[in-house]
Design a protein around this motif. Sequence first.
Motif, short mmCIF file in Angstrom:
data_model
loop_
_atom_site.label_atom_id
_atom_site.label_comp_id
_atom_site.label_asym_id
_atom_site.label_seq_id
_atom_site.Cartn_x
_atom_site.Cartn_y
_atom_site.Cartn_z
N UNK A 346 1.07 -1.10 -0.32
CA UNK A 346 -0.25 0.30 0.16
C UNK A 346 0.77 0.66 -0.09
N UNK A 347 1.98 1.20 1.02
CA UNK A 347 3.42 2.17 0.49
C UNK A 347 3.41 2.81 -0.52
N UNK A 348 3.64 1.88 -1.55
CA UNK A 348 4.10 1.60 -2.78
C UNK A 348 3.24 2.18 -3.74
N UNK A 349 1.83 1.50 -3.98
CA UNK A 349 0.59 2.57 -4.24
C UNK A 349 0.29 3.51 -3.93
N UNK A 350 0.68 3.65 -2.84
CA UNK A 350 -0.22 5.00 -2.05
C UNK A 350 1.33 6.57 -2.50
N UNK A 351 1.84 6.49 -2.89
CA UNK A 351 3.16 6.98 -3.28
C UNK A 351 2.77 7.68 -4.24
N UNK A 352 2.60 6.61 -5.59
CA UNK A 352 1.88 6.90 -6.88
C UNK A 352 0.97 7.93 -6.51
N UNK A 353 -0.58 7.45 -6.36
CA UNK A 353 -1.52 8.23 -7.03
C UNK A 353 -1.42 9.35 -5.91
N UNK A 403 -7.78 -0.68 -10.54
CA UNK A 403 -6.38 -0.13 -10.28
C UNK A 403 -5.68 -0.28 -9.23
N UNK A 404 -4.40 0.16 -8.53
CA UNK A 404 -3.71 -0.25 -7.55
C UNK A 404 -3.71 0.17 -6.31
N UNK A 405 -4.54 0.78 -5.97
CA UNK A 405 -4.92 0.88 -4.69
C UNK A 405 -6.39 -0.04 -4.41
N UNK A 487 3.03 10.15 -13.84
CA UNK A 487 2.43 9.18 -12.44
C UNK A 487 1.05 8.13 -12.38
N UNK A 488 0.08 8.91 -13.79
CA UNK A 488 -1.32 7.81 -13.88
C UNK A 488 -0.94 6.64 -13.92
N UNK A 489 -0.02 6.04 -14.95
CA UNK A 489 0.46 4.87 -15.33
C UNK A 489 0.49 3.97 -14.57
N UNK A 490 2.01 4.14 -13.47
CA UNK A 490 1.56 3.45 -12.34
C UNK A 490 0.39 3.16 -10.97
N UNK A 491 -0.31 4.45 -10.76
CA UNK A 491 -1.40 4.09 -10.67
C UNK A 491 -2.47 3.40 -11.34
N UNK A 492 -2.50 2.63 -12.11
CA UNK A 492 -3.11 2.03 -13.27
C UNK A 492 -2.82 0.49 -12.51
N UNK A 493 -1.18 0.42 -13.13
CA UNK A 493 -0.80 -0.70 -13.81
C UNK A 493 0.14 -1.55 -11.77
N UNK A 494 0.16 -0.54 -11.54
CA UNK A 494 1.39 -0.97 -10.00
C UNK A 494 0.61 -2.23 -9.72
N UNK A 495 -0.48 -2.59 -8.82
CA UNK A 495 -1.38 -3.39 -8.57
C UNK A 495 -1.05 -4.80 -9.29
N UNK A 496 -1.03 -4.97 -10.61
CA UNK A 496 -0.57 -5.91 -11.73
C UNK A 496 0.82 -6.46 -11.35
#
Length: 653
Positions: A346-353, A403-405, A487-496
């Motif tokens: 969550x720290x990883x994903x949160x950083x981007x969005x 999305x990643x969140x 930054x929008x790109x990892x906000x979408x795909x970092x979860x995957x």
Amino acid sequence: MIDERAAWGILFLPLASFFIISFIVRPLLNQYRQISGYLAILSIGSAFILSLWALSSTVSGLDTDSWSPHTWLSIGDLEITLGIMLDPLTSIMLVVITGVSLAVQVYSQGYMKGDPGYSRYFAYMSLFTASMLGLVLAKNIIQLYAFWELVGLCSYLLIGFWYQRPSAVNAAKKAFIVTRIGDFGFLLAILYLFLNRGVFLGLELNPFWIPDINEIAKIGGLASDVVTWVALGLFAGAIGKSAQFPLHVWLPDAMEGPTPVSALIHAATMVVAGVFLVARFFDLFHASHTAMDTVALIGGITAIFAATMGLVMHDIKKVLAYSTVSQLGFMMLALGVGAYGAAIFHLFNHAFFKALLFLGSGSVNHATGTFDMRYMGGLRKHMPLTYGTFLIGALSIAGIFPLSGFWSKDEILLGVSEKGGFLGNLLFWLALIAAFMTAFYIFRVLFMTFHGEFRGGADADPNPPPGEHHVHLAESPMIMWLPMAILAIPSVISGFLANPISNIWGLGLVPNHWFSEYLYPSQHAAVFDIKIALGSLLVAMAGIGLAYLMYYSKSISSDKLVTPIRPLYEIIYNKYYFDNVYEGIFIKKVFYEGIAKSIDWIDKNIIDRVGEILGFIGRNLGKPISALETGQVQLYGGVISFGIVLILILLVI
């Protein structure tokens, strides 16, 4: 495989940027001050490339134990050494810090254009990034503490960057003082380790070497009370840095700094340092049930407590600030229930969005001249790129699939549900309610800012931010919106990326969560639960739906909804009066009128009197003796003769 010199380069590149800008560019080349921005981008971009190299090396099984530590101080049997700890946790943090910081520096080129403190800004930002990198790379707790305090200093300098404004100066002092309270607990933990260092030295372990501390706690070599007190001391420092309840009061006021600073503080530097600290000493915390339950309870309370304040704020940055406090509470909650992988995920994903959302708020301010959402509206048609990226960030933080969140928040809820018992059930429902509030307040921001009709911006705001304001409803320049798009790109795909879908089972997606196994191999990642996933998704959709009805279609009147609970609304809007209690009671009554005045009375009536008496004695003690110093030789001869006679009489007797 990355070598030791390249690993040190991750730290020293931004540090070199700070020194070059501070001592060469700013004093000697100020007419070419744009060089400062280019230097910061070049150094942090290079550190980002090295961080990716470090990440790939740790994924491949890099062993840094062979890297020789550097002795800093040796006293008897105590040796304090410096070194680099490049493990999976550090590698993830390095990519987050340098990646977000790089985007923020690029964005700052447009946001800070024309500011007279341009070079000073990039010098501070370089030092801020270097300090956070030094913190996560530290292998020694003393080394970590030094960078920990340097991070606090940088936040003070950046929050108060526009020092001409009294509000900025006050916010900087408030952040510095409140976080020092938590840091005192951190310092006590280090001192307690020093007092109990015999436990380590008897096993030939370094009492300040972080792997040794975790190892001895894991094998049960420390007494349970030592583990608990050290862990709670460390957590006190984490509470201050990560603005957890009850030391949360500094973070919303930190919005006085430039918006890119807010993005960096909230996404990748100062506030995530507390979460990192608990994660770094996770084995120590895990050895104490008291410490783990404390972390979980404070995290759960903070998550819902801060979310309630995000519901009612009108300043877009303050909504995002309370959102950060709440999301950090989710991370602490996950660590407290043992869901280590979920917390860092969550720290990883949160950083981007969250960086994306803050940069979006800066873009909106660039167009409207205000941060008050009541004077915005209708910006979607004027700022389509800002709107699109902000919408992605909002959907991600709300926890909307795919999305990643969604992935990281779902794993936190799953981890909390597995704790069980009264505390586990209580924390689960607190987290679920906080998730509903998160979806509501972030779409309240979206609808008030981008939908409806424009309401005048700074021209209509009776209390606009200090400085010049120009309302120009147009998209921000490319130098500002391009980092948001990235930054929008990892906000979408970092979860995957961290949670790839390996197969489909029944009605649910079953992830093969290599991320948790990479971070903490001995901990088995929780299996995807379709019920919790659907439940959290429905809760998020309900929050978005309520925000839609209240702020988009306006079929539900917010005023009518608030009227029956007006007293509660006032309490929340006034931030539960924590500032009033801290400043009005603790600062003015307890410290000023109580402690400070008592110390002043002691100083004037005891210490000063003692000083005056000693001075009087010193001034007057020599007066009787000085009377004998007449300068008459016959008097001296008479006294000498009398002395000789007296000595002879004493000898005879």
